[in-house]
Design a protein around this motif. Structure first.
Motif, short mmCIF file in Angstrom:
data_model
loop_
_atom_site.label_atom_id
_atom_site.label_comp_id
_atom_site.label_asym_id
_atom_site.label_seq_id
_atom_site.Cartn_x
_atom_site.Cartn_y
_atom_site.Cartn_z
N UNK A 249 0.83 -1.20 0.00
CA UNK A 249 0.00 0.00 0.00
C UNK A 249 0.88 1.26 0.00
N UNK A 250 1.69 1.40 -1.03
CA UNK A 250 2.55 2.57 -1.19
C UNK A 250 2.29 3.14 -2.57
N UNK A 251 1.39 4.12 -2.63
CA UNK A 251 1.00 4.69 -3.91
C UNK A 251 2.07 5.60 -4.51
N UNK A 252 3.11 5.93 -3.74
CA UNK A 252 4.21 6.72 -4.28
C UNK A 252 5.18 5.87 -5.08
N UNK A 253 5.12 4.57 -4.91
CA UNK A 253 5.98 3.63 -5.63
C UNK A 253 5.12 2.88 -6.65
N UNK A 254 5.39 3.11 -7.92
CA UNK A 254 4.56 2.51 -8.97
C UNK A 254 4.60 0.98 -8.93
N UNK A 255 5.74 0.41 -8.61
CA UNK A 255 5.85 -1.06 -8.55
C UNK A 255 4.98 -1.61 -7.44
N UNK A 256 4.95 -0.96 -6.29
CA UNK A 256 4.11 -1.41 -5.18
C UNK A 256 2.62 -1.26 -5.52
N UNK A 257 2.29 -0.22 -6.26
CA UNK A 257 0.90 -0.05 -6.69
C UNK A 257 0.50 -1.17 -7.63
N UNK A 258 1.39 -1.55 -8.54
CA UNK A 258 1.11 -2.66 -9.45
C UNK A 258 0.98 -3.97 -8.66
N UNK A 259 1.83 -4.17 -7.65
CA UNK A 259 1.73 -5.37 -6.82
C UNK A 259 0.40 -5.41 -6.05
N UNK A 260 -0.04 -4.25 -5.57
CA UNK A 260 -1.34 -4.18 -4.89
C UNK A 260 -2.46 -4.55 -5.85
N UNK A 261 -2.42 -4.02 -7.07
CA UNK A 261 -3.44 -4.34 -8.06
C UNK A 261 -3.38 -5.81 -8.47
N UNK A 262 -2.18 -6.39 -8.51
CA UNK A 262 -2.05 -7.82 -8.80
C UNK A 262 -2.75 -8.63 -7.71
N UNK A 263 -2.54 -8.25 -6.46
CA UNK A 263 -3.20 -8.97 -5.37
C UNK A 263 -4.71 -8.83 -5.44
N UNK A 264 -5.19 -7.64 -5.77
CA UNK A 264 -6.63 -7.44 -5.89
C UNK A 264 -7.18 -8.24 -7.07
N UNK A 265 -6.44 -8.30 -8.18
CA UNK A 265 -6.86 -9.10 -9.32
C UNK A 265 -6.92 -10.58 -8.99
N UNK A 266 -5.91 -11.07 -8.25
CA UNK A 266 -5.94 -12.47 -7.82
C UNK A 266 -7.13 -12.72 -6.90
N UNK A 267 -7.40 -11.79 -6.00
CA UNK A 267 -8.56 -11.93 -5.12
C UNK A 267 -9.84 -12.02 -5.94
N UNK A 268 -9.94 -11.23 -6.99
CA UNK A 268 -11.10 -11.30 -7.87
C UNK A 268 -11.23 -12.66 -8.53
N UNK A 269 -10.11 -13.22 -8.98
CA UNK A 269 -10.14 -14.56 -9.57
C UNK A 269 -10.57 -15.61 -8.57
N UNK A 270 -10.08 -15.49 -7.34
CA UNK A 270 -10.48 -16.45 -6.31
C UNK A 270 -11.94 -16.29 -5.93
N UNK A 271 -12.43 -15.06 -5.93
CA UNK A 271 -13.86 -14.86 -5.66
C UNK A 271 -14.71 -15.48 -6.77
N UNK A 272 -14.23 -15.40 -7.99
CA UNK A 272 -14.94 -16.04 -9.10
C UNK A 272 -15.01 -17.54 -8.88
N UNK A 273 -13.92 -18.14 -8.44
CA UNK A 273 -13.90 -19.58 -8.14
C UNK A 273 -14.82 -19.87 -6.95
N UNK A 274 -14.80 -18.99 -5.94
CA UNK A 274 -15.64 -19.21 -4.76
C UNK A 274 -17.12 -19.18 -5.11
N UNK A 275 -17.50 -18.32 -6.02
CA UNK A 275 -18.90 -18.21 -6.40
C UNK A 275 -19.32 -19.36 -7.32
N UNK A 276 -18.50 -19.68 -8.30
CA UNK A 276 -18.88 -20.67 -9.32
C UNK A 276 -18.43 -22.09 -9.02
#
Length: 128
Positions: free
Chosen positions: A85-112
Motif C-alpha cells: 500500500x505505497x501509492x508513491x511507488x509505482x511497482x508497489x501499486x502494481x503489486x497491490x493491483x495484482x493482489x486485488x486481481x488475484x482476489x477477484x479470480x479467487x472470488x470467481x472460483x468461490x462463487x462458481x
C-alpha cells in the motif's frame, strides 16, 4: 473442453502461491526480516507458508474449492494492503493491483466452484 480450461485456470491462479511458498522456505530468515520491517511478527511466516502451499494444491485438485478460494481471496487483499500500500511507488501499486486481481479470480472460483475436473465433483453413474 471447458472443464479442462477451468482446471488449467485453477493451475495458473495457484502457481504464484506455490512458487511464493517455495521461495519463502528457502529464504526463511530474509523473509522474516522483510515481514518484520512492515511490523508483521515473524512467527506468522510458518502459517503463511502452509497457506501458500496447501490451499493452492486444494484449488488445483478441486478439494473444498469454494472455501479455499474464499480464504485465498481474503489473504490476497490482506497481504496487498499490508505489504504493497505505497501509492508513491509505482511497482508497489502494481503489486497491490495484482493482489486485488488475484482476489477477484479467487472470488470467481468461490462463487462458481470447480467444474468437472475436481475431486468434489459428483460422479454420475449409469445403472445397467
Amino acid at each position: 473442453m471447458l472443464n479442462f480450461l477451468d482446471f488449467v485456470g485453477r493451475i495458473f491462479i495457484s502457481s504464484i502461491f506455490l512458487l511464493s511458498g517455495y521461495n519463502k522456505i528457502f529464504n526463511y530468515t530474509g523473509t522474516i526480516s522483510w515481514m518484520e520491517s512492515f511490523g508483521v511478527p515473524g512467527f506468522l511466516l510458518i502459517p503463511a507458508i502452509i497457506l501458500e502451499i496447501v490451499l493452492p494444491i486444494f484449488i488445483i485438485v478441486g478439494y473444498k474449492t469454494q472455501i479455499t478460494a474464499s480464504f485465498l481471496a481474503v489473504f490476497c487483499v490482506t497481504t496487498g494492503v499490508i505489504f504493497h500500500l505505497d501509492f508513491n511507488d509505482q511497482i508497489q501499486t502494481i503489486q497491490l493491483l495484482k493482489n486485488i486481481g488475484l482476489a477477484g479470480g479467487f472470488l470467481f472460483i468461490a462463487v462458481n466452484g470447480p467444474k468437472g475436473w475436481a475431486m468434489e465433483t459428483k460422479k454420475k453413474y449409469v445403472r445397467l
